[in-house]
Scaffold this motif. Structure first.
Motif, PDB file in Angstrom:
ATOM      1  N   MET A 100       4.701  44.133  34.429  1.00  0.00           N
ATOM      2  CA  MET A 100       5.454  44.343  35.679  1.00  0.00           C
ATOM      3  C   MET A 100       6.235  45.659  35.637  1.00  0.00           C
ATOM      4  O   MET A 100       6.318  46.368  36.625  1.00  0.00           O
ATOM      5  CB  MET A 100       6.414  43.180  35.938  1.00  0.00           C
ATOM      6  N   GLY A 101       6.833  45.948  34.483  1.00  0.00           N
ATOM      7  CA  GLY A 101       7.429  47.256  34.248  1.00  0.00           C
ATOM      8  C   GLY A 101       8.559  47.618  35.188  1.00  0.00           C
ATOM      9  O   GLY A 101       9.433  46.803  35.495  1.00  0.00           O
ATOM     10  N   VAL A 102       8.524  48.852  35.654  1.00  0.00           N
ATOM     11  CA  VAL A 102       9.533  49.375  36.588  1.00  0.00           C
ATOM     12  C   VAL A 102       9.024  49.084  37.995  1.00  0.00           C
ATOM     13  O   VAL A 102       8.091  49.716  38.477  1.00  0.00           O
ATOM     14  CB  VAL A 102       9.761  50.881  36.372  1.00  0.00           C
ATOM     15  N   SER A 103       9.648  48.119  38.660  1.00  0.00           N
ATOM     16  CA  SER A 103       9.076  47.574  39.896  1.00  0.00           C
ATOM     17  C   SER A 103       9.538  48.279  41.158  1.00  0.00           C
ATOM     18  O   SER A 103       8.836  48.256  42.173  1.00  0.00           O
ATOM     19  CB  SER A 103       9.401  46.081  40.002  1.00  0.00           C
ATOM     20  N   VAL A 104      10.729  48.881  41.145  1.00  0.00           N
ATOM     21  CA  VAL A 104      11.283  49.494  42.358  1.00  0.00           C
ATOM     22  C   VAL A 104      12.040  50.758  41.970  1.00  0.00           C
ATOM     23  O   VAL A 104      12.764  50.773  40.971  1.00  0.00           O
ATOM     24  CB  VAL A 104      12.256  48.542  43.093  1.00  0.00           C
ATOM     25  N   VAL A 105      11.869  51.808  42.768  1.00  0.00           N
ATOM     26  CA  VAL A 105      12.674  53.028  42.628  1.00  0.00           C
ATOM     27  C   VAL A 105      13.277  53.330  43.999  1.00  0.00           C
ATOM     28  O   VAL A 105      12.577  53.302  45.020  1.00  0.00           O
ATOM     29  CB  VAL A 105      11.835  54.222  42.140  1.00  0.00           C
ATOM     30  N   VAL A 106      14.593  53.604  44.022  1.00  0.00           N
ATOM     31  CA  VAL A 106      15.297  53.819  45.291  1.00  0.00           C
ATOM     32  C   VAL A 106      16.246  55.002  45.139  1.00  0.00           C
ATOM     33  O   VAL A 106      16.987  55.097  44.153  1.00  0.00           O
ATOM     34  CB  VAL A 106      16.107  52.576  45.711  1.00  0.00           C
ATOM     35  N   TYR A 107      16.216  55.892  46.129  1.00  0.00           N
ATOM     36  CA  TYR A 107      17.176  56.995  46.178  1.00  0.00           C
ATOM     37  C   TYR A 107      18.452  56.536  46.878  1.00  0.00           C
ATOM     38  O   TYR A 107      18.409  55.763  47.845  1.00  0.00           O
ATOM     39  CB  TYR A 107      16.598  58.177  46.958  1.00  0.00           C
ATOM     40  N   ASP A 108      19.570  57.054  46.419  1.00  0.00           N
ATOM     41  CA  ASP A 108      20.848  56.817  47.089  1.00  0.00           C
ATOM     42  C   ASP A 108      21.210  58.061  47.887  1.00  0.00           C
ATOM     43  O   ASP A 108      21.954  58.933  47.437  1.00  0.00           O
ATOM     44  CB  ASP A 108      21.934  56.498  46.062  1.00  0.00           C
ATOM     45  N   THR A 109      20.623  58.161  49.078  1.00  0.00           N
ATOM     46  CA  THR A 109      20.909  59.302  49.944  1.00  0.00           C
ATOM     47  C   THR A 109      20.619  58.937  51.387  1.00  0.00           C
ATOM     48  O   THR A 109      19.718  58.128  51.661  1.00  0.00           O
ATOM     49  CB  THR A 109      20.064  60.527  49.549  1.00  0.00           C
ATOM     50  N   SER A 133      11.639  45.106  35.339  1.00  0.00           N
ATOM     51  CA  SER A 133      11.236  43.706  35.204  1.00  0.00           C
ATOM     52  C   SER A 133      11.525  43.197  33.797  1.00  0.00           C
ATOM     53  O   SER A 133      11.616  43.970  32.837  1.00  0.00           O
ATOM     54  CB  SER A 133       9.754  43.559  35.531  1.00  0.00           C
ATOM     55  N   PRO A 134      11.647  41.866  33.655  1.00  0.00           N
ATOM     56  CA  PRO A 134      12.031  41.309  32.350  1.00  0.00           C
ATOM     57  C   PRO A 134      11.094  41.690  31.216  1.00  0.00           C
ATOM     58  O   PRO A 134      11.546  41.856  30.073  1.00  0.00           O
ATOM     59  CB  PRO A 134      12.007  39.794  32.606  1.00  0.00           C
ATOM     60  N   ASP A 135       9.785  41.834  31.494  1.00  0.00           N
ATOM     61  CA  ASP A 135       8.875  42.161  30.398  1.00  0.00           C
ATOM     62  C   ASP A 135       9.203  43.520  29.788  1.00  0.00           C
ATOM     63  O   ASP A 135       9.213  43.678  28.568  1.00  0.00           O
ATOM     64  CB  ASP A 135       7.415  42.090  30.855  1.00  0.00           C
ATOM     65  N   TYR A 136       9.483  44.505  30.631  1.00  0.00           N
ATOM     66  CA  TYR A 136       9.761  45.834  30.094  1.00  0.00           C
ATOM     67  C   TYR A 136      11.182  45.930  29.540  1.00  0.00           C
ATOM     68  O   TYR A 136      11.430  46.684  28.589  1.00  0.00           O
ATOM     69  CB  TYR A 136       9.516  46.907  31.152  1.00  0.00           C
ATOM     70  N   VAL A 137      12.105  45.189  30.117  1.00  0.00           N
ATOM     71  CA  VAL A 137      13.451  45.122  29.537  1.00  0.00           C
ATOM     72  C   VAL A 137      13.358  44.688  28.080  1.00  0.00           C
ATOM     73  O   VAL A 137      13.987  45.269  27.183  1.00  0.00           O
ATOM     74  CB  VAL A 137      14.343  44.150  30.338  1.00  0.00           C
ATOM     75  N   SER A 138      12.525  43.679  27.826  1.00  0.00           N
ATOM     76  CA  SER A 138      12.382  43.162  26.468  1.00  0.00           C
ATOM     77  C   SER A 138      11.677  44.158  25.561  1.00  0.00           C
ATOM     78  O   SER A 138      12.152  44.452  24.455  1.00  0.00           O
ATOM     79  CB  SER A 138      11.613  41.841  26.505  1.00  0.00           C
ATOM     80  N   SER A 142      19.740  46.072  30.783  1.00  0.00           N
ATOM     81  CA  SER A 142      19.903  45.528  32.126  1.00  0.00           C
ATOM     82  C   SER A 142      18.563  45.581  32.852  1.00  0.00           C
ATOM     83  O   SER A 142      17.640  46.296  32.429  1.00  0.00           O
ATOM     84  CB  SER A 142      20.961  46.324  32.899  1.00  0.00           C
ATOM     85  N   ASN A 143      18.452  44.845  33.960  1.00  0.00           N
ATOM     86  CA  ASN A 143      17.263  44.945  34.806  1.00  0.00           C
ATOM     87  C   ASN A 143      17.467  45.926  35.953  1.00  0.00           C
ATOM     88  O   ASN A 143      16.647  45.994  36.869  1.00  0.00           O
ATOM     89  CB  ASN A 143      16.839  43.575  35.334  1.00  0.00           C
ATOM     90  N   THR A 186      24.378  43.594  36.380  1.00  0.00           N
ATOM     91  CA  THR A 186      23.909  42.848  37.544  1.00  0.00           C
ATOM     92  C   THR A 186      24.357  41.393  37.444  1.00  0.00           C
ATOM     93  O   THR A 186      24.581  40.879  36.344  1.00  0.00           O
ATOM     94  CB  THR A 186      22.378  42.901  37.651  1.00  0.00           C
ATOM     95  N   PRO A 187      24.462  40.711  38.582  1.00  0.00           N
ATOM     96  CA  PRO A 187      24.917  39.317  38.564  1.00  0.00           C
ATOM     97  C   PRO A 187      23.839  38.334  38.139  1.00  0.00           C
ATOM     98  O   PRO A 187      24.139  37.165  37.897  1.00  0.00           O
ATOM     99  CB  PRO A 187      25.336  39.075  40.019  1.00  0.00           C
ATOM    100  N   VAL A 188      22.596  38.800  38.058  1.00  0.00           N
ATOM    101  CA  VAL A 188      21.475  37.947  37.668  1.00  0.00           C
ATOM    102  C   VAL A 188      20.697  38.674  36.579  1.00  0.00           C
ATOM    103  O   VAL A 188      20.400  39.868  36.708  1.00  0.00           O
ATOM    104  CB  VAL A 188      20.547  37.654  38.859  1.00  0.00           C
ATOM    105  N   SER A 189      20.381  37.992  35.516  1.00  0.00           N
ATOM    106  CA  SER A 189      19.555  38.572  34.464  1.00  0.00           C
ATOM    107  C   SER A 189      18.328  37.701  34.253  1.00  0.00           C
ATOM    108  O   SER A 189      18.312  36.524  34.614  1.00  0.00           O
ATOM    109  CB  SER A 189      20.346  38.703  33.154  1.00  0.00           C
ATOM    110  N   GLY A 190      17.300  38.296  33.674  1.00  0.00           N
ATOM    111  CA  GLY A 190      16.087  37.555  33.408  1.00  0.00           C
ATOM    112  C   GLY A 190      15.223  37.310  34.615  1.00  0.00           C
ATOM    113  O   GLY A 190      14.256  36.554  34.542  1.00  0.00           O
ATOM    114  N   SER A 191      15.528  37.944  35.742  1.00  0.00           N
ATOM    115  CA  SER A 191      14.748  37.796  36.965  1.00  0.00           C
ATOM    116  C   SER A 191      14.130  39.127  37.355  1.00  0.00           C
ATOM    117  O   SER A 191      14.474  40.186  36.821  1.00  0.00           O
ATOM    118  CB  SER A 191      15.635  37.288  38.111  1.00  0.00           C
TER     119      SER A 191
END
Length: 718
Positions: free
Chosen positions: A172-181, A198-203, A209-210, A226-231
């Motif tokens: 799953m890896g890096v699932s989302v990339v977002v610019y802050d602009t 994603s959790p697989d690449y975090v591990s 963090s995710n 983040t308020p949720v981990s492992g998701s």
């Protein structure tokens, strides 16, 4: 031919400022662009060619547009991570034509988690800068409009190995990339960027963090608490006021299961807006996410995924008009076409917030009155054709239908009109149609086979009135229950008489419409590889139904078992090996790269494509002539499909012959009107469809063939 949808649209991408400019990506069927003038979708990847290096790029991992140039669009492609590295396709005319560059990592447009994203983004302020999150090798950056790429080792240099990729269902890896602009076109690269992990690449990468953030254009990265981990974070979107809305869900999808949580994030603090928890009988999660506007009146559309059924109290698409303080359901139990389940992407039209679309396993649905107390929904699939066709058979001229189409997930269908969605089917619901045939002298009699996907149960069915009504066969032949793969074949010799070859099995015959089956004497097929299906291809001689031909392709190129043809003269009860096929030294090849067809106007007139070459027999397989015009080149099949149809008026041969293969190094569809002496290319480079897996020819209309592209449904020529 019109079916409408039929497959999983994994993402919708709007241009942020040009009204009605919308792209759809699919898992196996390429990409489409919305055409507002005709209210239909235009396929934009039909020019992708055939072969191992081409057809897999009909799996679209991610699409990105340039906010400054509405002509420029990018696609990251590759169907499965195990197939090798992906590509980046680049178009300067909204997808009418493409160039491509290789990417240094694999992609998985049909792997698990394929609706997450977008992984690929263009910097609004400096559009020559692109980022892409890979499934297996972290985050990558290009500073030359995608021509070259470098891994951002400042985040991680880790690459998943084969075992890790397999354990993670493709990675799953890096699932989302977002610019802050909120700006564009400044010429200076956007400095603040978020990457969801994603959790697989975090591990694998040992990350903390995710979610990670860079404030210097990607030079360095820091974990965000983040308020949720492992998701998974399937989607993360930025509102016009700079507020981020972030979905967390336990599973990757499709039909991403929960528990799910939606938060808003101002760069430092998190506020919970919505929770979706598992229940006793289902496991709902969060999928699609889209926002419109800003501040206290931000509109949020949220897809609740992995919920099935349509009833009051169900959650499919939740809508908030007050930045998440309150919610109401706008899809379940509402008027029109409701599509629960794989609600893994939702989009609010940036030019019309009452227009909301979401994807599902059968295409796209939309509402244009989202603010109504009872929004109405309708499919938006005109032009999207993504069913995976597994076999096609055409009847003789004068039959009350055009063809029988056996397809994955949607089952078998009888088409009576190329412009209308078919309505005649055996009622097998969510199923795979594997094979079908008809009695040439009595085409109202049709027999087909498939598998019910919910239970993995094999099924046989028949119709005696051209598909208007159907019944299940009373019994199945030996091997059918255990071997439900698509490498199956059926030959019908007369009403109530058929020969059925299940995948990996000895064929059996029936003379009583399936009340009982008797095995033939054909030899058992040896296993050529774990999970690698093979089977006999069966065809009935249309002039003499006592003759039935069986072709064993050898199963695989590495099997070292040459292909063989067997001939029956007693309606398929017993077969004898064709010595001529042994002398021809047919190449060993896989089921799906080989084909056999009969000329319905001449007894014993057979054509065979063994993957490498084309062969012709006019004596019921006793001897074979190799046609030297077809030859494999650059790893592309020399001849993989052959079909015969209505002859050209005044032609010297009684049928037009169509072959998918390679002539003088050029792959395509070729036609001969003189029995194979001369061939002309029938398609062109704009109509390659990522390869052709199934082909049949019409016996009423000269020049009409039916072909399946890679996930492109069933197409026909005029």
């Amino acid at each position: 031919m019109k079916f409408g949808g039929g497959g999983y649209v994994t993402g919708l991408v709007y241009h942020p400022t040009t009204a009605n400019l919308l792209y759809a990506r699919t898992d196996i069927g390429g990409a489409y662009r919305w055409h507002p003038a005709t209210s239909s979708w235009t396929p934009i990847t039909d020019g992708l060619g055939f072969g191992a290096a081409e057809s897999r790029h009909h799996g679209i991992e991610s699409i990105a547009v340039d906010p400054n140039d509405d002509q420029l669009v990018y696609m990251a492609t590759g169907m499965y991570t195990f197939e090798g590295n992906g590509r980046l396709y680049i178009s300067g005319n909204r997808g009418d034509s493409w160039t491509h560059v290789p990417l240094p990592f694999p992609l998985g447009g049909n792997n698990a988690g394929r609706a997450m994203g977008e992984r690929l983004v263009v910097d609004p302020n400096k559009p020559s800068t692109l980022f892409i999150g890979s499934r297996t090798a972290g985050l990558w950056k290009s500073t030359d409009s995608g021509q070259t790429w470098a891994q951002l080792t400042s985040l991680s240099s880790a690459r998943m190995n084969a075992d890790q990729i397999s354990a993670a269902r493709g990675g799953m890896g890096v699932s989302v990339v977002v610019y802050d602009t909120g700006t564009k076109g400044s010429g200076s690269a956007t400095q603040t960027i978020y990457a969801a992990i994603s959790p697989d690449y975090v591990s694998v990468a040992g990350l903390q963090s995710n979610l990670y953030r860079s404030t210097n254009g990607g030079t360095s990265w820091a974990p965000v608490t983040t308020p949720v981990s492992g998701s998974h974070i399937p989607h993360m979107v930025r509102a016009a006021d700079g507020m981020f809305y972030v979905a967390f869900t336990k599973d990757a999808g499709p039909g991403a299961g929960g528990p799910g949580r939606l938060y808003k994030f101002d760069g430092s603090s998190w506020t919970l807006l919505k929770s979706v928890d598992p229940t006793q009988w289902t496991n709902p999660g969060l999928g699609g996410l889209s926002v419109y506007g800003s501040g206290a009146t931000t509109r949020i559309a949220l897809g609740v995924s992995n919920t099935w059924g349509n009833y009051t109290g169900q959650q499919i698409v939740q809508l908030s008009n007050d930045a998440g303080l309150t919610w109401r359901e706008i899809a379940a139990a509402m008027p029109g076409e409701i599509a629960p389940g794989w609600v893994d992407d939702v989009e609010i039209d940036p030019s019309n917030p009452d227009h909301i679309l979401h994807v599902h396993g059968g295409g796209v649905v939309e509402t244009k009155n989202a603010s109504s107390a009872t929004p109405s929904w309708a499919g938006s699939n005109e032009g999207i054709e993504e069913i995976a066709v597994q076999s096609v058979v055409t009847p003789p001229a004068g039959a009350p239908y055009l063809l029988v189409n056996s397809a994955g997930d949607v089952g078998a269908w009888v088409h009576t009109d190329v412009t209308q969605t078919p309505t005649l089917n055996p009622g097998t619901g969510w199923s795979n149609g594997n094979a079908a045939d008809l009695a040439w002298s009595d085409p109202n009699y049709i027999v087909g086979s498939g598998v019910l996907n919910s239970t993995k149960t094999a099924v046989g069915y028949w119709s005696g009135d051209g598909g208007k009504t159907w019944a299940r066969l009373a019994s199945l032949p030996a091997g059918a229950s255990e071997n439900t793969g698509s490498q199956a074949s059926i030959a019908v010799t007369a009403r109530n008489h058929a020969v059925w070859a299940p995948a990996n099995s000895v064929p059996s015959y029936t003379t009583n419409n399936g009340a009982s089956w008797t095995p033939t004497n054909l030899p058992a097929l040896a296993v050529v590889g774990s999970g690698w299906g093979r089977g006999y291809r069966l065809v009935a001689d249309r002039k003499n139904p006592n003759k039935v031909y069986a072709y064993d392709s050898g199963g695989a190129t590495w099997s070292r078992t040459p292909g063989k043809v067997y001939v029956s003269t007693d309606g398929g009860r017993s077969f004898a090996l064709s010595a001529g096929s042994v002398s021809a030294n047919l190449a060993p090849d896989a089921w799906w790269t080989t084909s056999m067809a009969v000329n319905p106007h001449a007894e014993g007139d057979l054509w065979l494509a063994d993957g490498n070459a084309l062969y012709h027999s006019v004596d019921a397989g006793a001897s074979w002539t190799k046609l030297t015009q077809f030859a494999a080149a650059d790893g592309v099949s020399g001849a993989s499909l052959v079909a015969l149809g209505k002859a050209k008026a005044g032609a010297s041969y009684s049928a037009a012959v169509y072959v998918v293969g390679t002539v003088n190094g050029v792959w395509g569809v070729y036609r001969s009107d003189d029995g194979g002496a001369r061939w002309t290319r029938f398609n062109d480079d704009a109509h390659q469809f990522g390869g052709i897996g199934v082909m049949a020819a019409d016996h009423s209309v000269y020049g009409r063939i039916y072909v399946s592209g890679t996930g492109r449904g069933l197409l026909y020529s005029n």
